[in-house]
Design a protein around this motif. Structure first.
Motif, PDB file in Angstrom:
ATOM      1  N   ILE A   1       0.832  -1.203   0.000  1.00 23.49           N
ATOM      2  CA  ILE A   1       0.000   0.000   0.000  1.00 23.49           C
ATOM      3  C   ILE A   1       0.863   1.248   0.000  1.00 23.49           C
ATOM      4  CG2 ILE A   1      -1.683   1.299   1.344  1.00 23.49           C
ATOM      5  CD1 ILE A   1      -2.817  -1.383   2.295  1.00 23.49           C
ATOM      6  N   ALA A   2       1.973   1.220   0.775  1.00 23.52           N
ATOM      7  CA  ALA A   2       2.856   2.383   0.819  1.00 23.52           C
ATOM      8  C   ALA A   2       3.463   2.666  -0.547  1.00 23.52           C
ATOM      9  CB  ALA A   2       3.952   2.148   1.859  1.00 23.52           C
ATOM     10  N   LEU A   3       3.914   1.620  -1.234  1.00 29.87           N
ATOM     11  CA  LEU A   3       4.501   1.827  -2.544  1.00 29.87           C
ATOM     12  C   LEU A   3       3.466   2.320  -3.549  1.00 29.87           C
ATOM     13  CD1 LEU A   3       6.868   1.571  -4.522  1.00 29.87           C
ATOM     14  CD2 LEU A   3       6.121  -0.755  -4.974  1.00 29.87           C
ATOM     15  N   LEU A   4       2.295   1.696  -3.561  1.00 30.08           N
ATOM     16  CA  LEU A   4       1.258   2.100  -4.510  1.00 30.08           C
ATOM     17  C   LEU A   4       0.814   3.531  -4.255  1.00 30.08           C
ATOM     18  CD1 LEU A   4      -0.943  -1.129  -4.687  1.00 30.08           C
ATOM     19  CD2 LEU A   4       0.848  -0.371  -6.236  1.00 30.08           C
ATOM     20  N   THR A   5       0.695   3.902  -2.971  1.00 32.25           N
ATOM     21  CA  THR A   5       0.310   5.277  -2.639  1.00 32.25           C
ATOM     22  C   THR A   5       1.376   6.259  -3.093  1.00 32.25           C
ATOM     23  OG1 THR A   5      -0.909   4.447  -0.728  1.00 32.25           O
ATOM     24  CG2 THR A   5      -0.428   6.796  -0.783  1.00 32.25           C
ATOM     25  N   ALA A   6       2.659   5.885  -2.907  1.00 35.36           N
ATOM     26  CA  ALA A   6       3.741   6.756  -3.363  1.00 35.36           C
ATOM     27  C   ALA A   6       3.705   6.917  -4.876  1.00 35.36           C
ATOM     28  CB  ALA A   6       5.080   6.182  -2.913  1.00 35.36           C
TER      29      ALA A   6
END
Length: 913
Positions: free
Chosen positions: A785-790
């Motif tokens: 989720i952190a990568l996709l949000t970034a």
């Protein structure tokens, strides 16, 4: 060659008009030439183009454009004649007038229009001289003579001179682009047929093949040129003579030149417009032998199409259809043919014939009988590999693999319905270099999809009462196609996987499965919501980034046909605008500029990308017209219908709502950069980035720069048609800016694949079919989720930069008065912590304090309470409040840097509302 290649500038109407003028008036412009001389001249030109496939293709494209223009002009004249019969000032007259102007505007899409061109076509439309439209009606028929063309070019300028010079020039261009020239008219085509017969009789098969290629291009564009019995009989004589050759050397040469295949295509196209007679027994015997004995897959298809056109009326009932094709289906579905153990060519030909029958008479493939067993064989035995053969208890013991021609209907009044099957798929079935298992799988896929498509088109578009394929059967077909694409062209069953490991076999299966899945997503079929999941949609969109040039060209061309409603998406009538999810696929239709990795290792396809962008503009214009018409209809039905439009329908058909889907597609791509490089936004990502050696740093920065450049190009490909389609007064930029800001600040993308982050960081797209799907489940979902949000925040920031480049006037930033909604199928709201909510300072606007209670209320309006069943929304009021907050916050930060704090009054004066 160079002249025809200049026609590739599809958006340069002036260039296209010059090319047409040179072809029509220079190549064979001397009217003193005889018909035979003109036919020989066309043969010489066509033969010179054989070395350049692109030039030959553009020659055919010019013919198709002229045929399309004739159809549009004929439609306009018919609508205008209805307008004259309406009483002036009535609602019926106003509706007919608007319809006629819309038809005239469609003509301008093909020949272009100068600035202030609407005045030009309005003057022509309102002209009182009805002889103008009689002249246009004459040249709108492809069968008109050269004398009719000459008369139109001479009289139209005289009769339109009073309407002004711009109207005169445009009317003359319309006549020149519409009228048949010496290069291809009914007299020239007749002499081409005669020359083909003479070459055949003399044994000059190469010369015959040249003239037959001309006939093929002509019949694809103008099948009505053979609507007379005499002309069609000449074609049949040529076909029969070609079939009757028995010398082995001559047969080998004919097979090498594919002369019989080309002749079959010509006869099949011409038969669609021949309505004055049935079929004689000799011709029917020849066609049935092609289907059951010595025909190739493509010849079999053409034979079935010819028989369907000549044997059945348009409104033929099930008894007549069974009488015409029942015996043939019984032979094609015999155990000796539909068996995996049989020769691959025999199975491919049988499936190809069944596919053609399903296209012409889909009602014969119900839930029982030989047709149903053929569907079961294609899905279970061929694609899933569940069984090798089927038990045909319904077949009698005295069955013979021959078909009787007795009792066939002698007359036909079938309306033209030209086939638009993808030539690439037919080549799969014809290509002997492909493995037999690959060709068999392609034939089975085509048969299954053709049956579903034409059954639903007959039911939902044409209102025919017949059995509909079951939900389970359609779902199985969707899943098998999705699996083939996801496995990069490997068949589902283990038996065929071993035989289809070569690069060309896998490319052929990928292309076939992707094209057929696109066609199942035809908006007229209404299958997307029930059968195409978000994961399937991502897999299908990733096919547009194929590493094989021929595959990518075919798929991008298929997307262009879907967006414009042409080709396979126009068969059966009533083409509908494409679904917004497919408009969003434009982000994957760009070429790389040096770094292929930044574009997902996709092969560059050149001008095909520009063509699909032009098609997108046309498709978006169609969506806008649909939106406006739906809005007017909803308002006329009352307030509840209008509310339903705002709440439900708008986000389905309003083209701007394709942007969230495009952002989601990019968020799940491994080559999309994140906020600070490929590992930004991940716990420990900075340490991972710092742990690399200094030698790798320049390369990493270079890759990130290429990724950023590729990302902006993809976004421009998506936003440009949305903005440019509205012209200089585009007022949707503010809406798009607010949408991307809202997505970037309040939402996070839904990860439909749940990929392990380590492989995503490494960019290992090959392990996941180019989209990152994996059976391995990541234990720490927060990392994904952190990568996709970034990545999403990077996309939104780049989207804002791209959108601001389109701002030229104040009208471009006109606020949007309605709600902005985001589909919850691909996005979900971020959950703010209590600490983040408490950090929101109280703001003041003028003398009114925005206290904590006001802030809490606004957060409630913008939070989960505003979600409905299908979307996330931000109300207009909260848009204004959020804009004021952002302006004041930026001003406070700027003021602190300058060393003073502004007063509330100055905040209002400087910030503004």
């Amino acid at each position: 060659t160079r002249v025809f290649q200049c026609a590739s500038f599809v958006n340069d109407f002036e260039m296209r008009n010059r090319v047409v003028q040179i072809v029509d008036e220079v190549f064979l412009g001397r009217e003193s030439l005889s018909g035979t001389s003109r036919a020989v001249g066309v043969g010489i030109i066509t033969n010179s183009l054989e070395k350049s496939s692109s030039a030959s293709g553009w020659m055919s494209k010019l013919m198709l454009d002229r045929a399309d223009l004739q159809k549009r002009l004929s439609t306009y004249i018919d609508v205008r004649s209805k307008l004259r019969r309406c009483k002036a000032g009535t609602e019926e007259a106003l509706a007919a007038d608007a319809n006629a102007m819309e038809c005239l505007e469609k003509i301008t899409n093909l020949i272009g229009l100068e600035e202030n061109g609407l005045d030009v076509i309005e003057k022509l439309h309102s002209a009182r001289d009805n002889h103008i439209f009689k002249i246009l009606a004459t040249i709108a028929n492809p069968s008109h003579s050269i004398a009719a063309r000459t008369r139109a070019l001479e009289e139209l300028p005289k009769r339109t001179k009073s309407l002004g010079d711009p109207t005169l020039v445009w009317a003359k261009t319309l006549a020149r682009r519409t009228a048949m020239s010496n290069f291809a008219n009914i007299d020239t085509v007749r002499h081409v047929v005669f020359l083909s017969q003479e070459c055949m009789q003399e044994g000059d098969y190469e010369g015959c093949a040249i003239f037959v290629s001309i006939l093929k291009a002509v019949t694809d564009a103008y099948p009505s040129l053979f609507s007379k019995k005499e002309d069609f009989s000449n074609l049949l004589e040529l076909f029969t003579e070609c079939r009757s050759i028995t010398q082995s050397k001559a047969k080998k040469e004919i097979k090498k030149l594919e002369l019989l295949t080309a002749m079959g295509a010509v006869v099949a196209s011409a038969a669609q417009s021949f309505r004055n007679g049935g079929i004689d027994s000799e011709l029917q015997d020849q066609l049935l032998k092609l289907c059951t004995k010595d025909g190739t897959p493509e010849q079999v298809r053409h034979a079935v199409q010819t028989m369907a056109a000549l044997l059945l009326d348009k409104d033929a009932n099930i008894i007549e259809q069974e009488k015409a094709f029942g015996p043939l289906i019984k032979v094609l579905t015999s155990p000796t043919r539909l068996a995996i153990s049989a020769s691959s060519l025999k199975v491919v030909c049988a499936l190809s014939a069944l596919s053609a029958i399903a296209e012409c008479v889909p009602s014969l493939f119900g839930n029982s009988g030989c047709g149903a067993k053929a569907l079961c064989f294609a899905l279970d035995a061929v694609l899933f590999g569940h069984q090798d053969s089927l038990d045909y208890a319904a077949v009698g013991d005295d069955e013979k693999e021959t078909v009787s021609t007795e009792g066939t209907t002698p007359k036909s009044t079938r309306k033209p319905q030209r086939s638009n099957q993808s030539p690439g798929i037919i080549n799969f079935l014809q290509d002997e270099q492909l493995a037999g298992a690959c060709r068999r799988s392609c034939a089975a896929i085509e048969f299954l999809v053709t049956h579903i498509r034409f059954t639903l088109i007959n039911i939902k578009v044409q209102g025919v009462d017949m059995e509909c394929p079951s939900f389970k059967h359609i779902q199985q077909v969707f899943r098998i196609l999705h699996q083939i694409i996801e496995d990069k062209g490997l068949p589902q069953c283990d038996r065929d996987r071993k035989a289809c490991r070569s690069r060309q076999d896998r490319a052929a299966l990928r292309e076939c499965a992707s094209i057929q899945l696109f066609r199942l997503c035809d908006a007229r079929l209404h299958l997307i919501d029930d059968h195409l999941s978000v994961a399937m949609w991502h897999v299908l969109s990733s096919s547009l980034l194929d590493e094989e040039k021929c595959v990518r060209e075919a798929l991008i061309g298929e997307l262009g046909s879907m967006l414009t409603g042409q080709g396979a998406y126009a068969i059966g009538g009533s083409p509908q605008p494409a679904n917004l999810r497919f408009v969003a696929m434009l982000v994957f239709c760009v070429d790389s500029e040096g770094n292929a990795i930044a574009n997902g290792n996709a092969a560059n396809v050149g001008k095909v990308c520009n063509a699909v962008k032009a098609a997108a503009k046309h498709g978006i214009t169609r969506l806008r017209k649909t939106t406006e018409a739906t809005l007017h209809q909803s308002r006329s039905l009352g307030k509840s219908a209008e509310q339903h439009f705002e709440r439900v329908l708008k986000k389905i058909i309003m083209p701007e709502y394709c942007v969230p889907y495009g952002i989601h597609l990019l968020s799940l791509r491994h080559e999309t950069p994140s906020a600070g490089g490929i590992v930004a936004g991940i716990p420990g990502g900075s340490q991972l980035a710092a742990s690399g050696s200094n030698d790798d740093a320049p390369e990493s920065n270079a890759d990130d720069s290429a990724q950023q450049k590729s990302l902006r190009k993809r976004l421009k490909w998506l936003f440009e048609p949305l903005v440019v389609s509205l012209g200089d007064g585009a007022d949707n930029i503010s809406f798009l800016l607010r949408m991307v800001d809202m997505i970037g600040s309040q939402f996070q993308p839904v990860d439909v694949f749940e990929r392990p982050i380590s492989l995503v960081m490494l960019g290992d797209s090959d392990s996941y079919g180019g989209i990152g799907s994996s059976p391995i489940q990541d234990k720490d979902d927060n990392i994904n989720i952190a990568l996709l949000t970034a990545k999403m925040k990077t996309i939104c920031a780049a989207s804002r930069d791209v959108l601001l480049t389109f701002v030229k006037k104040d009208i471009n930033l006109t606020p949007y008065p309605g709600q902005i909604e985001v589909p919850i199928s691909v996005f979900k709201r971020t959950k703010k912590t209590t600490t983040e909510r408490n950090r929101s300072p109280a703001r003041s606007v003028g003398s009114v304090d925005i206290n904590a209670k006001r802030v809490k209320r606004n957060m409630k309006l913008n939070g989960h309470d505003s979600l409905n069943e299908s979307s996330n929304s931000l109300s207009p009021k909260s848009q204004v409040d959020k804009g004021i907050i952002e302006v004041n916050q930026r001003r406070h930060r700027r003021s602190r840097r300058n060393g003073h704090t502004p007063s509330p009054k100055n905040a209002v004066d400087n910030g503004g509302t």
